[in-house]
Design an enzyme around this catalytic site. Structure first.
Site, PDB file in Angstrom:
ATOM      1  N   THR A 185     -16.596  18.228 -21.184  1.00  0.00           N
ATOM      2  CA  THR A 185     -17.870  17.536 -20.628  1.00  0.00           C
ATOM      3  C   THR A 185     -17.451  16.233 -20.086  1.00  0.00           C
ATOM      4  OG1 THR A 185     -18.497  16.850 -22.906  1.00  0.00           O
ATOM      5  CG2 THR A 185     -19.398  18.757 -21.721  1.00  0.00           C
ATOM      6  N   CYS A 186     -16.348  15.505 -20.596  1.00  0.00           N
ATOM      7  CA  CYS A 186     -16.185  14.023 -20.336  1.00  0.00           C
ATOM      8  C   CYS A 186     -15.395  14.009 -18.803  1.00  0.00           C
ATOM      9  CB  CYS A 186     -15.228  13.394 -21.349  1.00  0.00           C
ATOM     10  SG  CYS A 186     -15.742  13.475 -23.002  1.00  0.00           S
ATOM     11  N   SER A 187     -14.634  15.022 -18.563  1.00  0.00           N
ATOM     12  CA  SER A 187     -14.031  15.248 -17.289  1.00  0.00           C
ATOM     13  C   SER A 187     -14.635  15.897 -16.322  1.00  0.00           C
ATOM     14  CB  SER A 187     -12.781  15.841 -17.352  1.00  0.00           C
ATOM     15  OG  SER A 187     -11.854  14.765 -18.347  1.00  0.00           O
TER      16      SER A 187
END
Length: 142
Positions: free
Chosen positions: A133-135
């Site tokens: 989810t961060c990338s």
């Protein structure tokens, strides 16, 4: 009676929450100075904090970038074919799986770019799709 009702309503809606609200306001103002926020309308602040709810799913498909995949690969074609058949609620659930939120960031759909990557697993049938989810990377086994 009218005066009693007016005083009671004023107490319930204003006086009883005044101290907790002042504490919240003071803490919020430390992290987010009110001078900066005063230039926005309440709806604009809500959009910045929560994101958009205007979805253009075909635009989302145009924004995707592929890692170890081509747009013409069968896996990708199958993915988008299934995705566009999903009901609206399932598409939002996918967005939450991908990004951690079922809303589009405040910059809007044209700037929302994510990636579909081939995780290159030896036995892709033994793996489920997973997301970073961060990338904004969806790892989609072939």
């Amino acid at each position: 009676r009218k005066e009693y009702v007016d005083l009671y309503v004023n107490y319930m809606l204003n006086k009883s929450v005044q101290k907790p609200f002042e504490d919240f306001k003071r803490g919020f103002s430390r992290g987010c100075p009110t001078k900066t926020w005063k230039i926005f309308l309440p709806e604009e602040i809500q959009t910045v904090l929560e994101g958009h709810v205007n979805y253009d799913w075909h635009h989302l498909e145009k924004n995707v970038q592929y890692i170890n995949y081509q747009k013409s690969d069968r896996t990708i074609k199958n993915f988008w074919n299934v995705f566009h058949r999903l009901p609206e609620e399932k598409k939002k659930m996918f967005l939450a799986f991908l990004s951690g939120s079922d809303r589009i960031p405040a910059t809007g759909m044209p700037y929302f770019v994510f990636y579909i990557a081939d995780p290159n697993k030896e036995d892709p049938d033994a793996w489920y799709p997973f997301s970073n989810t961060c990338s904004l990377v969806l790892s989609l086994p072939r």
